[in-house]
Design a protein around this motif. Structure first.
Motif, short mmCIF file in Angstrom:
data_model
loop_
_atom_site.label_atom_id
_atom_site.label_comp_id
_atom_site.label_asym_id
_atom_site.label_seq_id
_atom_site.Cartn_x
_atom_site.Cartn_y
_atom_site.Cartn_z
N ASP A 23 2.55 5.56 -1.20
CA ASP A 23 2.30 4.18 -1.64
C ASP A 23 3.09 3.85 -2.90
O ASP A 23 3.63 2.75 -3.03
CB ASP A 23 0.81 3.98 -1.91
CG ASP A 23 0.06 3.66 -0.62
OD1 ASP A 23 0.69 3.11 0.30
OD2 ASP A 23 -1.13 3.99 -0.55
N TYR A 82 4.38 -3.27 2.11
CA TYR A 82 3.22 -2.72 2.84
C TYR A 82 2.89 -1.37 2.23
O TYR A 82 3.72 -0.78 1.53
CB TYR A 82 3.51 -2.55 4.35
CG TYR A 82 4.74 -1.70 4.62
CD1 TYR A 82 4.67 -0.31 4.68
CD2 TYR A 82 5.97 -2.30 4.80
CE1 TYR A 82 5.80 0.47 4.90
CE2 TYR A 82 7.10 -1.55 5.02
CZ TYR A 82 7.02 -0.16 5.07
OH TYR A 82 8.12 0.61 5.28
N ARG A 121 0.93 2.61 2.89
CA ARG A 121 0.81 3.65 3.92
C ARG A 121 -0.28 3.33 4.94
O ARG A 121 -0.06 3.39 6.15
CB ARG A 121 0.53 4.97 3.17
CG ARG A 121 0.29 6.16 4.02
CD ARG A 121 -0.27 7.29 3.16
NE ARG A 121 -0.63 8.40 3.98
CZ ARG A 121 0.16 9.42 4.26
NH1 ARG A 121 1.37 9.49 3.74
NH2 ARG A 121 -0.24 10.38 5.07
N GLU A 122 -1.48 2.97 4.43
CA GLU A 122 -2.61 2.74 5.35
C GLU A 122 -2.37 1.54 6.25
O GLU A 122 -2.71 1.56 7.43
CB GLU A 122 -3.92 2.57 4.56
CG GLU A 122 -4.50 3.88 4.04
CD GLU A 122 -4.46 5.02 5.10
OE1 GLU A 122 -4.88 4.78 6.25
OE2 GLU A 122 -3.98 6.13 4.76
N GLN A 123 -1.77 0.50 5.63
CA GLN A 123 -1.48 -0.71 6.41
C GLN A 123 -0.50 -0.37 7.55
O GLN A 123 -0.68 -0.79 8.70
CB GLN A 123 -0.82 -1.70 5.45
CG GLN A 123 -0.87 -3.13 5.89
CD GLN A 123 -0.09 -4.00 4.91
OE1 GLN A 123 0.32 -3.57 3.83
NE2 GLN A 123 0.14 -5.23 5.32
N TYR A 124 0.50 0.45 7.24
CA TYR A 124 1.48 0.87 8.26
C TYR A 124 0.77 1.67 9.35
O TYR A 124 0.94 1.41 10.55
CB TYR A 124 2.58 1.71 7.60
CG TYR A 124 3.66 2.17 8.56
CD1 TYR A 124 4.82 1.43 8.75
CD2 TYR A 124 3.51 3.35 9.30
CE1 TYR A 124 5.82 1.84 9.64
CE2 TYR A 124 4.49 3.77 10.20
CZ TYR A 124 5.64 3.01 10.36
OH TYR A 124 6.61 3.43 11.25
N LEU A 125 -0.06 2.62 8.93
CA LEU A 125 -0.72 3.48 9.92
C LEU A 125 -1.70 2.69 10.80
O LEU A 125 -1.84 2.98 11.99
CB LEU A 125 -1.44 4.64 9.22
CG LEU A 125 -0.50 5.72 8.67
CD1 LEU A 125 -1.26 6.73 7.81
CD2 LEU A 125 0.23 6.45 9.81
N ARG A 126 -2.34 1.67 10.21
CA ARG A 126 -3.26 0.83 11.00
C ARG A 126 -2.47 0.13 12.12
O ARG A 126 -2.93 0.01 13.25
CB ARG A 126 -3.93 -0.21 10.11
CG ARG A 126 -5.32 0.24 9.60
CD ARG A 126 -6.19 -0.95 9.19
NE ARG A 126 -5.55 -1.83 8.24
CZ ARG A 126 -5.51 -1.62 6.93
NH1 ARG A 126 -6.09 -0.57 6.40
NH2 ARG A 126 -4.91 -2.48 6.11
N THR A 168 -1.71 2.61 14.84
CA THR A 168 -2.91 2.89 15.65
C THR A 168 -3.15 1.75 16.64
O THR A 168 -3.43 1.97 17.83
CB THR A 168 -4.14 3.07 14.74
OG1 THR A 168 -3.83 4.06 13.78
CG2 THR A 168 -5.38 3.46 15.50
N GLN A 182 3.65 13.52 1.28
CA GLN A 182 2.98 12.39 1.96
C GLN A 182 3.86 11.86 3.10
O GLN A 182 3.36 11.44 4.15
CB GLN A 182 2.66 11.30 0.96
CG GLN A 182 1.49 11.68 0.07
CD GLN A 182 1.20 10.66 -1.01
OE1 GLN A 182 1.76 9.59 -1.02
NE2 GLN A 182 0.34 11.03 -1.93
N LEU A 229 2.81 11.89 7.03
CA LEU A 229 2.86 10.66 7.85
C LEU A 229 3.68 10.91 9.13
O LEU A 229 3.28 10.51 10.23
CB LEU A 229 3.44 9.51 7.03
CG LEU A 229 3.47 8.16 7.73
CD1 LEU A 229 3.01 7.05 6.79
CD2 LEU A 229 4.83 7.83 8.28
N GLN A 279 1.72 12.83 11.56
CA GLN A 279 0.64 12.04 12.13
C GLN A 279 1.17 11.05 13.19
O GLN A 279 0.62 10.95 14.28
CB GLN A 279 -0.05 11.27 10.99
CG GLN A 279 -1.31 10.56 11.41
CD GLN A 279 -2.04 9.97 10.21
OE1 GLN A 279 -1.85 10.42 9.06
NE2 GLN A 279 -2.86 8.97 10.45
#
Ligand code: SF4
Length: 446
Positions: free
Chosen positions: A270, A280, A282-287, A290, A319, A323, A326
């Motif tokens: 981040d 953006y 990290r979490e926003q990208y991963l959401r 998904t 990180q 990612l 993941q």
């Protein structure tokens, strides 16, 4: 007068499209393209400055042509694209044997420039940015098919100013082409035998954001999907912050939309994403990833990753590795950071030793190679629809095409299959391609 031209193109698909335009324009003034610089009376380089040491490389490439110019002073030498835009007059000052410099907004002026040099030996430069209205009138258009796949430009430029990137400085602000014009071009290409369309732009999924009353990018895809004759649609390059839910959902219902998305993350930290001005986290990208995988479970993602951005710590790098593990990208285009003069990041302090950056780069590469190998090896035994594009470089009797995941497959077949989608069983998987054998329709995967 020698009316043969030789053209070298560097960089991205946008440059490939510009080069197609250059070819059209030069043919209109009587030039014919040749394969080697030695045969040519006009040599052009269409350059890209996104990657490392681009200017230096262009000077090196031009140096190769100097002996030809010494031998034949009437030879015309020109440079276009991002390096020409960035360096402008400098190129003409530094290289006395160079005749033409044309910027990213000035491709249309090339015939006039060439004729000026032919007639008066006047060296010329055109690198000014054009206003929005003029750019809209000059959008590259393809009127001929002659191929199974074609790029269609839907927008140009970028307003994002990622701190490491030169594109907004050399390509100018975002402008989207009217959807009616895009759809006319797609229909025309479909009529000439084109079966796959790739909608391209520097930031393609921000299509229409700046144009009041234009349709969304998802709606544009839906309308291309409805064009008879088109079998497959791709688009590139997408910015994660502009990947709307509406666009993600389109992967669930547009049957012609290929199940592949290039979604450059650049890094998994981040803190660095903020420094990069990516817009953006990290979490926003991963959401978004998904949601994409939920809507379209067999979608394959690819990405760009920068290693060694100024101030990158071991923790930031870990990180990024996490990612990657993941998301499990099918492929990653990774780059060691190098400062682009004129960008915000060029002034950031950078104390990480080059050897450390190289080690991180090698670790990242080896993780990605493992993931890519597993991803593509999992296709062995499957029967996949392949759109046949042409005869293969692998030899006689071999043709090639691509799967929905944009993987090249070589297999035995004949030219009557070009332009058709055929079932192919994947038998081997290599680093950049696959081998297969054609099956009867309805054959099942093992
Ligand atoms: S989105 Fe960022 S990386 Fe992509 S072209 Fe624009 S500024 Fe460059």
């Amino acid at each position: 007068m020698n009316k043969r031209f030789y053209l070298e193109t560097f960089g991205c698909q946008m440059n490939v499209v510009d080069s197609e335009r250059i070819v059209d324009l030069l043919q209109q003034i009587g030039y014919r393209q040749v394969e080697t610089p030695e045969e040519a009376g006009l040599i052009l380089l269409n350059t890209c400055s996104v990657r490392d040491k681009a200017e230096r490389k262009v000077y090196g490439h031009l140096g190769r042509f100097k002996p030809l110019k010494d031998e034949n002073p009437s030879l015309i030498l020109g440079v276009g694209g991002c390096v020409a835009q960035q360096e402008g007059e400098n190129l003409l000052k530094k290289l006395r044997y160079l005749d033409i410099v044309f910027g990213t907004h000035n491709v249309h002026k090339l015939p006039e420039m060439v004729q000026k040099v032919e007639q008066n030996r006047t060296r010329c430069r055109e690198t000014e940015f054009l206003d929005r209205e003029t750019r809209l009138q000059l959008f590259p258009k393809r009127t001929e098919g002659e191929a199974v796949t074609r790029f269609v430009t839907v927008m140009q430029g970028c307003d994002n100013f990622c701190s490491y990137c030169i594109v907004p400085h050399v390509r100018g602000r975002e402008v989207s082409r009217p959807s009616a014009e895009i759809l006319d071009e797609v229909r025309h290409l479909a009529g000439t035998g084109v079966r796959e369309i790739t909608l391209i732009g520097q930031n393609v999924n921000s299509y229409g954001h700046k144009e009041g009353g234009e349709i969304s990018f998802a709606e544009l895809l839906a309308r291309v999907n409805a064009v008879e004759g088109i079998e497959r649609i791709r688009f590139t390059t997408s910015h994660p912050k502009d990947l709307s839910d509406e666009l993600i959902d389109a992967f669930g219902y547009l049957e012609k939309l290929c199940r592949h998305l290039h979604l450059p993350v650049q890094c998994g930290s981040d803190r660095l994403l903020r420094e990069m001005n990516r817009g953006y986290g990290r979490e926003q990208y991963l959401r978004k990833v998904t949601r994409l995988k939920g809507i379209c479970p067999d979608i394959r993602l690819t990405s760009d990753i920068i290693v060694g951005f100024p101030g990158e710590t071991e923790e930031d790098f870990e990180q990024t590795m996490e990612l990657m593990a993941q998301v499990r990208y099918a492929d990653v285009f990774s780059f060691l950071y190098s400062a682009r003069p004129g960008t915000a990041a060029a002034d950031l302090p950078d104390e990480t030793p080059a050897a450390v950056k190289q080690q991180r780069f090698d670790r990242l590469l080896s993780l990605q190679e493992e993931i890519s190998r597993d991803t593509w090896a999992a296709d062995i035994g499957k029967v996949l629809p392949v759109l046949v594009e042409g005869e293969s470089k692998q030899g006689k009797g071999q043709i090639f095409g691509r799967t929905t995941w944009n993987r090249i497959v070589n297999f035995e077949g004949d030219s009557s299959m070009i332009g058709k989608v055929v079932p192919v069983r994947i038998t081997k998987s290599f680093r950049n391609s696959q081998l297969g054998s054609i099956q009867e329709p309805g054959a099942r995967s093992r």
